[in-house]
Scaffold this active site. Sequence first.
Site, mmCIF file in Angstrom:
data_model
loop_
_atom_site.group_PDB
_atom_site.id
_atom_site.type_symbol
_atom_site.label_atom_id
_atom_site.label_comp_id
_atom_site.label_asym_id
_atom_site.label_seq_id
_atom_site.Cartn_x
_atom_site.Cartn_y
_atom_site.Cartn_z
ATOM 1 C CG ASN A 1 22.800 94.036 21.854
ATOM 2 O OD1 ASN A 1 22.991 95.158 21.269
ATOM 3 N ND2 ASN A 1 21.787 93.986 22.771
ATOM 4 N N GLY B 1 21.141 86.420 13.048
ATOM 5 C CA GLY B 1 21.115 87.681 14.038
ATOM 6 C C GLY B 1 22.384 88.589 14.180
ATOM 7 C CE LYS C 1 17.173 84.083 35.571
ATOM 8 N NZ LYS C 1 17.959 84.270 34.727
#
Length: 354
Positions: A180, A177, A80
């Site tokens: 997307n 939700g 990361k």
Amino acid sequence: MKIFDYMEKYDFEQLVFNYDKTSGLKALICIHNTVLGPALGGTRMWVYDKEEDAIEDVLRLARGMTYKAAVTGLNLGGGKAVIIGDPKKEKSEGMWRAFGRFVQSLNGRYYTAIDMGTTIYDMEIVAQETDFVTGIPGASGDPSPVTAYGVWHGMQACAEEAFGSRSLKGKKIAVQGAGNVGYYLIRHLVEDEGAEVIATDIDENKLNKVVDEFAVKVVKPEEIYSLDVDIFAPCALGAVINDKTMEQIKAKVIAGGANNVLEAEKHGEILAEKGILYAPDYVINSGGLINVADELKGYDRERALRTASGIYNNVKQVIEIARRDNVPTYKAADRLAEERIEKMGRIQSNFIPG
Ligand code: NAD
């Protein structure tokens, strides 16, 4: 924080500090583990109160990526990057180019991608300086359909365990939700499965879109937890399984796309005690990672979807380990990842001449 003690405890390989005076770039790249392959993980740009917070974040997130890649069956390690700065004010071409050069200097040990605070257009600039960047415009594109496809298959594995059949036909499913991931998941559940979906969202436009397109019922956001449903699919924010919501849940299965679903590990223990089957977030929502990782082979959407359908098997393996070791599923997921890294590490230690 004693950095080397922490790195020793959790088997980290590398932590690099990158500074560029001209652009003001302050970046950290952490490579947790490369036993399975090169480290892949996004770049987060964030305002941290203290530099120590950025170090902790990059270490924690890189380790998380190792586990996610390993349970997903990808030949990738965990890494990361974190850039210290305000993504609304401090981005510049120079900063991204300097960052790209740092990524390049690791010579492919780390591949970057987008994360919170960064966009595909930032990565397009990064790509001017490095070959080791994924998720740029024109490549794998929006990962959400693949994430939702994977969540759908992971949900089927849970249904098989909890209800005796992988079919979701007629199952009552609460989706939190309709963004997307939620949108595409609802589409699969209604159109491919014939499930009875009850959806919620704080954004009315998102909700109206799914109501217009699919046969779904809607409820107010605060009502979603206590519905009398078979499955709860969190696809919005994190920490939704907490002390407050735990008492309200009637679903037998929790399986959704959201990250960090459990507020604390103890909530994973309580779910197991209550007999509620929890599909660990990083196992079931790995379709996004699968999508971006596919770019390394030359992106092919069909192959990405095929790989994401394997999340069905990954969730089944987690359930088996949970049963074998009598542990909650969130712990079983970590064990699955650790066992794969251990096995593959040993297999790869065989010397091959040539
Ligand atoms: P998104 O922003 O498109 O959708 C999230 C939706 O949740 C929004 O429509 C938002 O209005 C709604 N929402 C926010 N708070 C809510 C609340 N309290 N109650 C009901 N609805 C609420 O995001 P997304 O890309 O769909 O991602 C959803 C989750 O899945 C996130 O946790 C994300 O980290 C995780 N995830 C996404 C992907 C991906 O491919 N997009 C991959 C892995 C994990």
